[in-house]
Design a protein around this motif. Structure first.
Motif, mmCIF file in Angstrom:
data_model
loop_
_atom_site.group_PDB
_atom_site.id
_atom_site.type_symbol
_atom_site.label_atom_id
_atom_site.label_comp_id
_atom_site.label_asym_id
_atom_site.label_seq_id
_atom_site.Cartn_x
_atom_site.Cartn_y
_atom_site.Cartn_z
ATOM 1 N N SER A 29 83.487 136.162 -32.443
ATOM 2 C CA SER A 29 84.454 137.078 -32.705
ATOM 3 C C SER A 29 84.150 138.091 -31.501
ATOM 4 C CB SER A 29 84.251 137.845 -34.185
ATOM 5 O OG SER A 29 83.236 138.745 -34.176
ATOM 6 N N ALA A 41 89.300 146.676 -31.751
ATOM 7 C CA ALA A 41 90.624 146.649 -32.341
ATOM 8 C C ALA A 41 91.876 146.613 -31.224
ATOM 9 C CB ALA A 41 90.694 147.846 -33.500
ATOM 10 N N ARG A 42 91.319 147.090 -30.059
ATOM 11 C CA ARG A 42 92.249 147.224 -28.925
ATOM 12 C C ARG A 42 92.430 146.021 -27.981
ATOM 13 N NH1 ARG A 42 91.473 153.074 -26.637
ATOM 14 N NH2 ARG A 42 91.250 154.339 -28.440
ATOM 15 N N ARG A 87 83.630 149.074 -32.950
ATOM 16 C CA ARG A 87 84.798 148.552 -33.635
ATOM 17 C C ARG A 87 86.113 149.292 -33.105
ATOM 18 N NH1 ARG A 87 83.826 147.222 -38.985
ATOM 19 N NH2 ARG A 87 81.961 148.437 -39.052
ATOM 20 N N ALA A 88 86.190 150.488 -32.813
ATOM 21 C CA ALA A 88 87.396 151.156 -32.310
ATOM 22 C C ALA A 88 87.966 150.215 -31.242
ATOM 23 C CB ALA A 88 87.282 152.502 -32.090
ATOM 24 N N GLU A 108 92.338 142.221 -26.346
ATOM 25 C CA GLU A 108 93.200 141.231 -26.219
ATOM 26 C C GLU A 108 92.840 140.238 -25.659
ATOM 27 O OE1 GLU A 108 96.703 142.624 -24.490
ATOM 28 O OE2 GLU A 108 97.402 143.966 -26.186
ATOM 29 N N LEU A 145 84.113 141.394 -31.980
ATOM 30 C CA LEU A 145 83.331 142.424 -32.208
ATOM 31 C C LEU A 145 81.677 142.094 -32.212
ATOM 32 C CD1 LEU A 145 82.656 145.302 -33.510
ATOM 33 C CD2 LEU A 145 82.821 144.641 -35.806
#
Length: 594
Positions: free
Chosen positions: A525, A589-590, A585-586, A592, A527
């Motif tokens: 993943s 989320a961005r 974490r932030a 790609e 993260l």
């Protein structure tokens, strides 16, 4: 109007433009940010005002003014104002801790400080402080003092006079061809003398000094290129380690530095392999200048100029070139006689642009600054002992071989760490390297040779590097431990932090090697992968998904390496996002997929 002492030579040239009868000259841009321009007339007016405030505090000739400001027009105003009040200045980065600031101010005997709150007198300073500027010789009016730890780690305050700075400004501007239409980026931290070379030669010839408007210095190549275009920069001066990183990052990219014509590097050794990477990337059209110079020789004292079509030297290490301005190079043996042709020797620097000496340390000044017996024209001529080992080749090229005090003994063998470094850097795919001697862990006081290297995409493994070295070096010079990392730790000045390298190697021998941060599968993943990378690069195994990246010791250079590693795993991550977003974490989320 407040009366000031006669301004020194560089200030006189700035004043001539600021008070020119020609409005076009007065309105020429001296200082530039992305938000505003400051003309020569405005710079002079602001410096006069601040100089008057310093004079009102009792500051005058023989005094030292501490300056703790962020890089920008204000710091140039404060430095120039110190000169107008007759004083010298001690520059410090705004980000230095208060304890460090107070230690430098106390050690130097500074009588005033200019910071974000403006000029103020320092408690406990008195008129007798001027004696602190004594260096054991009759000096011209002082220009600035810079503290440098040198190779021993002991802070030394180096005092540079106005005559020496003026002579250097003239010599380096001539060498680099700085013209009134040029814009030079102020990149170096203000606590390092290279910042003075970016500022004063530029202003002395009527050019423009541009500022990054960023506390971060190790910007990703895309951001640096964008700032260079926005500020119309024509000349960059970069630490060698950062330049090498940029060249590796930009291979095959469409980043453009079209407006830049000259790149000056320095701070540590470069190799001809580095020049190949430079010429193969977006900076390949630029003239490359490899500069060398201890603080005591007033910044860059020798330089090699390589234009894009010049043939490369045949040496492995990039030569440090010839003298800049009115300097003389002496390569001497242990008896202080000229070394035999083809034999290595210690480099001594003579000529006019030398520092006055060390603040309040006449004995150290006398030890390192000696009379120059090779100067027949000037009985007062001096030369400075660099402690660096060099070799002059038959074609005249001077190659830096390493520090005379960078020799270690491992299992009975004397080893020059700089020589090991050169062979590591000559290994295909290795972008940076540092060899160190560490405790072998046996409890007997023995030492083992270790190295930490960074590699480019698809770079060699530790075993591959070791095999390359075994074919070229005696067995005792091949590091028994080789750690491959995405980056090497750097000091604030952009040099490799060898203490951190040694600490990493020592920690690895104690707990076992760290996992290969690029060995994750594509199924990991975003993260999880990001956390593993950050934990490894920050050496913070407890770094959590919501921890603040900057608060845990992260910086733009670490972010740049994380970005590159994520890209190799198929994830698009901007280094600036990691710095701005703060937590893993932030950022995740961005991200790609490519």
């Amino acid at each position: 109007m407040t009366s000031f002492p006669s301004p020194p030579w560089i200030a006189d040239r700035i004043r001539a433009r600021a008070e020119s009868a020609d409005p076009a000259v007065r309105s020429r841009v001296a200082l530039r940010t992305t938000r505003t321009d400051t003309t020569y007339a405005e710079l002079w007016e602001r410096a006069q005002k601040t100089g008057a405030e310093l004079s009102a505090l009792g500051i005058g000739p023989g005094d030292l003014v501490g300056i703790r400001l962020s890089s920008g027009p204000g710091v140039v105003v404060a430095m120039l104002a110190s000169w107008l009040a007759g004083a010298a200045f001690l520059p410090m980065d705004a980000a230095v801790p208060d304890e460090y600031r107070d230690r430098l101010l106390s050690r130097s005997g500074a009588r005033a400080l200019v910071d974000a709150d403006g000029p103020r007198a320092l408690a406990g300073a008195d008129a007798g402080t001027a004696a602190q500027l004594n260096v054991g010789r009759l000096a011209d009016r002082a220009a600035y003092a810079i503290y440098t730890s040198g190779s021993t780690g002991t802070p030394k305050g180096v005092l540079v006079g106005q005559d020496a700075l003026a002579a250097h400004a003239h010599g380096v501007a001539d060498l680099l061809g700085v013209q009134p239409g040029d814009t030079v980026l102020q990149f170096a931290g203000l606590g390092f003398d290279v910042a003075q070379e970016e500022i004063w030669p530029t202003l002395a010839v009527g050019g423009t000094v541009a500022f990054l408007d960023s506390a971060a210095r190790a910007l990703p190549s895309v951001e640096l290129a964008s700032r260079a275009r926005e500020l119309d920069v024509s000349m960059l001066q970069l630490p060698t380690a950062y330049w090498r990183l940029l060249c590796a990052e930009m291979q095959g990219s469409d980043v453009s530095f079209a407006g830049v014509r000259t790149v000056v590097i320095g701070g540590e050794s470069a190799g001809t392999k580095d020049v190949h990477a430079h010429r193969a990337g977006p900076l390949g059209h630029c003239t490359l200048v490899n500069g060398y110079g201890p603080t005591e020789t007033v910044i860059t004292c020798t330089a090699l100029v390589l234009r894009p079509d010049d043939p490369l030297p045949t040496t492995t290490g990039l030569p440090i070139g010839g003298p800049v301005g009115d300097r003389r190079l002496h390569i001497l043996d242990a008896d202080r006689r000229p070394a035999e042709p083809g034999a290595p020797g210690e480099l001594w620097i003579g000529g006019t642009p030398l520092a006055d000496g060390y603040l309040d340390d006449p004995s150290r000044t006398a030890e390192n600054f000696r009379p120059d017996p090779f100067s027949a024209a000037d009985d007062d001529a001096r030369m400075y002992r660099t402690g660096d080992l060099v070799l002059r080749h038959p074609d005249g090229a001077v190659e830096f071989l390493g520090r005379l005090d960078n020799q270690v003994k491992v299992r009975g063998h004397r080893i020059e760490l700089d020589e090991v470094d050169r062979h590591l850097l000559d290994t295909p795919g290795v972008t940076a390297a540092a060899a160190v001697a560490i405790d072998d862990g046996t409890g007997t006081g023995g030492r083992t040779l270790a190295a930490v290297v960074s590699v480019g995409p698809n770079g060699p493994t530790a075993d591959g590097i070791r095999e390359h070295l075994r074919a070229r070096l005696p067995r005792h010079m091949v590091p028994g431990l080789i750690l491959v990392r995405d980056r090497l730790p750097l000091t604030p000045s952009g040099k490799i932090d060898r203490r951190a390298v040694a600490a990493a190697a020592t920690a690895t021998t104690a707990v076992g090697p760290e996992p290969d941060v690029v060995a994750h599968t594509a199924q990991a993943s975003e993260l999880s992968l990001l956390l593993d990378l950050v934990r490894t690069l920050l050496r913070a195994p407890d770094f959590g998904p919501d921890d603040d990246f900057l608060a845990r010791g992260g910086d733009s250079l670490v972010a740049l390496r994380v970005s590159g590693a994520m890209k190799r795993h198929g994830w698009r991550l901007r280094a600036s996002d990691l710095v701005a977003a703060g937590s893993a974490r932030a950022v995740a989320a961005r991200m790609e997929r490519f």
